[in-house]
Design a protein around this motif. Structure first.
Motif, PDB file in Angstrom:
ATOM      1  N   ALA A 137       0.837  -1.207   0.000  1.00 26.22           N
ATOM      2  CA  ALA A 137       0.000   0.000   0.000  1.00 26.22           C
ATOM      3  C   ALA A 137       0.868   1.251   0.000  1.00 26.22           C
ATOM      4  O   ALA A 137       0.576   2.234  -0.704  1.00 26.22           O
ATOM      5  CB  ALA A 137      -0.923  -0.020   1.219  1.00 26.22           C
ATOM      6  N   LEU A 138       1.926   1.205   0.760  1.00 26.57           N
ATOM      7  CA  LEU A 138       2.849   2.338   0.832  1.00 26.57           C
ATOM      8  C   LEU A 138       3.488   2.591  -0.530  1.00 26.57           C
ATOM      9  O   LEU A 138       3.562   3.739  -1.006  1.00 26.57           O
ATOM     10  CB  LEU A 138       3.923   2.030   1.887  1.00 26.57           C
ATOM     11  CG  LEU A 138       4.719   3.203   2.458  1.00 26.57           C
ATOM     12  CD1 LEU A 138       3.780   4.222   3.072  1.00 26.57           C
ATOM     13  CD2 LEU A 138       5.714   2.701   3.496  1.00 26.57           C
ATOM     14  N   ILE A 139       3.935   1.531  -1.169  1.00 31.70           N
ATOM     15  CA  ILE A 139       4.565   1.666  -2.488  1.00 31.70           C
ATOM     16  C   ILE A 139       3.567   2.216  -3.500  1.00 31.70           C
ATOM     17  O   ILE A 139       3.877   3.105  -4.288  1.00 31.70           O
ATOM     18  CB  ILE A 139       5.106   0.292  -2.967  1.00 31.70           C
ATOM     19  CG1 ILE A 139       6.290  -0.136  -2.093  1.00 31.70           C
ATOM     20  CG2 ILE A 139       5.513   0.354  -4.433  1.00 31.70           C
ATOM     21  CD1 ILE A 139       6.781  -1.543  -2.373  1.00 31.70           C
ATOM     22  N   LYS A 140       2.359   1.687  -3.461  1.00 28.97           N
ATOM     23  CA  LYS A 140       1.332   2.113  -4.412  1.00 28.97           C
ATOM     24  C   LYS A 140       1.065   3.608  -4.280  1.00 28.97           C
ATOM     25  O   LYS A 140       1.010   4.340  -5.271  1.00 28.97           O
ATOM     26  CB  LYS A 140       0.049   1.329  -4.157  1.00 28.97           C
ATOM     27  CG  LYS A 140      -0.857   1.239  -5.363  1.00 28.97           C
ATOM     28  CD  LYS A 140      -1.943   0.202  -5.123  1.00 28.97           C
ATOM     29  CE  LYS A 140      -2.696  -0.114  -6.397  1.00 28.97           C
ATOM     30  NZ  LYS A 140      -3.622  -1.248  -6.205  1.00 28.97           N
ATOM     31  N   ILE A 148       7.935   6.754  -6.471  1.00 29.45           N
ATOM     32  CA  ILE A 148       8.456   5.412  -6.759  1.00 29.45           C
ATOM     33  C   ILE A 148       8.139   5.066  -8.209  1.00 29.45           C
ATOM     34  O   ILE A 148       7.041   5.394  -8.713  1.00 29.45           O
ATOM     35  CB  ILE A 148       7.861   4.368  -5.778  1.00 29.45           C
ATOM     36  CG1 ILE A 148       8.591   4.467  -4.426  1.00 29.45           C
ATOM     37  CG2 ILE A 148       7.953   2.954  -6.332  1.00 29.45           C
ATOM     38  CD1 ILE A 148       8.183   3.429  -3.414  1.00 29.45           C
ATOM     39  N   ASP A 149       9.083   4.439  -8.843  1.00 26.79           N
ATOM     40  CA  ASP A 149       8.962   4.047 -10.250  1.00 26.79           C
ATOM     41  C   ASP A 149       7.686   3.238 -10.476  1.00 26.79           C
ATOM     42  O   ASP A 149       7.484   2.200  -9.842  1.00 26.79           O
ATOM     43  CB  ASP A 149      10.199   3.209 -10.622  1.00 26.79           C
ATOM     44  CG  ASP A 149      10.241   2.906 -12.106  1.00 26.79           C
ATOM     45  OD1 ASP A 149       9.275   3.249 -12.822  1.00 26.79           O
ATOM     46  OD2 ASP A 149      11.253   2.344 -12.551  1.00 26.79           O
ATOM     47  N   ALA A 150       6.858   3.708 -11.399  1.00 21.76           N
ATOM     48  CA  ALA A 150       5.594   3.026 -11.673  1.00 21.76           C
ATOM     49  C   ALA A 150       5.818   1.647 -12.297  1.00 21.76           C
ATOM     50  O   ALA A 150       4.897   0.824 -12.332  1.00 21.76           O
ATOM     51  CB  ALA A 150       4.725   3.887 -12.586  1.00 21.76           C
ATOM     52  N   ALA A 151       7.020   1.412 -12.789  1.00 26.15           N
ATOM     53  CA  ALA A 151       7.309   0.107 -13.401  1.00 26.15           C
ATOM     54  C   ALA A 151       7.401  -0.998 -12.348  1.00 26.15           C
ATOM     55  O   ALA A 151       7.348  -2.188 -12.676  1.00 26.15           O
ATOM     56  CB  ALA A 151       8.617   0.174 -14.187  1.00 26.15           C
ATOM     57  N   ILE A 152       7.551  -0.621 -11.094  1.00 25.89           N
ATOM     58  CA  ILE A 152       7.613  -1.615 -10.018  1.00 25.89           C
ATOM     59  C   ILE A 152       6.200  -1.988  -9.586  1.00 25.89           C
ATOM     60  O   ILE A 152       5.451  -1.146  -9.086  1.00 25.89           O
ATOM     61  CB  ILE A 152       8.379  -1.051  -8.790  1.00 25.89           C
ATOM     62  CG1 ILE A 152       9.803  -0.620  -9.164  1.00 25.89           C
ATOM     63  CG2 ILE A 152       8.369  -2.034  -7.642  1.00 25.89           C
ATOM     64  CD1 ILE A 152      10.829  -1.697  -9.089  1.00 25.89           C
ATOM     65  N   ASP A 153       5.852  -3.229  -9.771  1.00 30.33           N
ATOM     66  CA  ASP A 153       4.570  -3.702  -9.272  1.00 30.33           C
ATOM     67  C   ASP A 153       4.604  -3.679  -7.744  1.00 30.33           C
ATOM     68  O   ASP A 153       5.515  -4.257  -7.135  1.00 30.33           O
ATOM     69  CB  ASP A 153       4.313  -5.130  -9.776  1.00 30.33           C
ATOM     70  CG  ASP A 153       3.089  -5.735  -9.131  1.00 30.33           C
ATOM     71  OD1 ASP A 153       1.983  -5.200  -9.354  1.00 30.33           O
ATOM     72  OD2 ASP A 153       3.234  -6.717  -8.373  1.00 30.33           O
TER      73      ASP A 153
END
Lengths: 199, 199
Positions: A137-140, A148-153
């Motif tokens: 959730a934090l990454i999203k 954060i790079d959107a390429a990272i799921d």
DNA sequence: TATTTATTCGAGTAGTCAATCTAATAATTT
DNA sequence: AAATTATTAGATTGACTACTCGAATAAATA
């Protein structure tokens, strides 16, 4: 008649749990006897088994305690304006916990026990799923703000951050040269390069 | 007179070690009895203790075996023309090993035991130092060829790669959704971003 | 072949284990 | 105060522990 005071009851259980944590960190689950836990807690076996039906139940309680602690920590984290800094801050906390040999020993012991005992394995897996969900959730959210790079799921990223957390505790066990408080810059570099958008 | 045939002796020891590995992976060092190892190895306790003086000595032998295996693997690695690819290849091997639940369980068990038993701890630390030295040499050489960012100190970099290796085994223990063979791309991304020079 | 000794067996040892039982005490309520 | 019940202690249990012992067997040398 007399009724059980839930507060006193819980406090007494906590005495046992704390004693058990100290023992387990020193000698492992199967290496410590219930008699040792009794001695550390300053009580008789009759009394100890009045509060916990089995040794296994004590282990269970420890895993549950762990769960509540991490959940509580994440509850405060989400309102931070800089979400990437919040993530780094969380990882700093992890590094701090790893510096405590009792905490580290216990973390490794629990992971090892999770592979042997099905019941403990399920509890630990649930704890881990909760942790990863919070990280995800934090990454999203950070991804939405361009931090954060959107390429990272998010889920996959959370999975590997969790792996890095596990790895930190592993280092403590096998690498005496790994000093948590000195490793912060390298950890930040690793996380930043892994997660941040390319310029 | 009759003399001990070193080959047969070693082979017999190996039978015991293999049986012990199977048992330890299932129930841990302190969770398995010597009687169980005897049953798995198909021999009497008298015989087992003819080859190993104590249960502890069997654990020691397992750690030593582990050491030889990793050392052997790195011996072949250094002549590769593409050193970064060699590093990724090694990490793929680790991911493959992690897919074997016996190997993973044992790795976690050994790490946990290293924190409890001083002697095992020293052996494991020596193994780990050897692994990190090999990784460090690889990074240094790759750095010289411009394949790895010169800003990464080889020893510090090796330390965090070792942490990632530990983390992989940790994932196996606590995260049933972590499928080693599906995690290769993300691991490559993580390592590439961490180590490669910026364009 | 005779001798030596490595290998094997499995019953046995002293002690430890998690957990139970009995009984006594302390605290709370009526 | 009486009754009730939570809490505590500690001796006890029977199963299990790592490991030993004495004897029997098998193999290899002289």
């Amino acid at each position: 008649m007399r009724k059980v005071d839930p507060e006193k009851h819980a406090a007494r259980r906590q005495v046992i749990v704390d004693a058990a944590i100290a023992c387990f960190a020193r000698k492992g689950f199967h290496g410590t006897s219930t008699a040792e836990i009794c001695a550390e807690a300053g009580m008789s076996p009759g009394n100890l088994f009045h509060y916990f039906p089995t040794k296994h139940a004590i282990i269970t309680a420890i895993v549950e305690e762990e769960r509540q602690e991490t959940a509580e920590f994440f509850r405060e984290l989400h309102e931070s304006p800089d979400l990437f800094a919040a993530l780094l801050g969380f990882m700093d906390v992890v590094l701090g916990l790893a510096a405590d040999p009792v905490y580290s020993s216990l973390a490794l012991e629990i992971a090892a026990e999770a592979m042997r005992d099905e019941h403990i394995g399920e509890l630990v897996a649930a704890n881990d799923a909760e942790l990863r969900a919070a990280l995800s959730a934090l990454i999203k959210a950070a991804s939405g703000r361009g931090q954060i790079d959107a390429a990272i799921d998010p889920e996959a990223g959370a999975r590997w951050i969790a792996a890095i957390i596990d790895g930190i505790f592993g280092r403590i066990a096998v690498d005496p040269g790994f000093k948590p408080d000195q490793e912060r810059p390298m950890m930040h570099l690793l996380l930043t390069r892994f997660l941040c958008p390319k310029p």
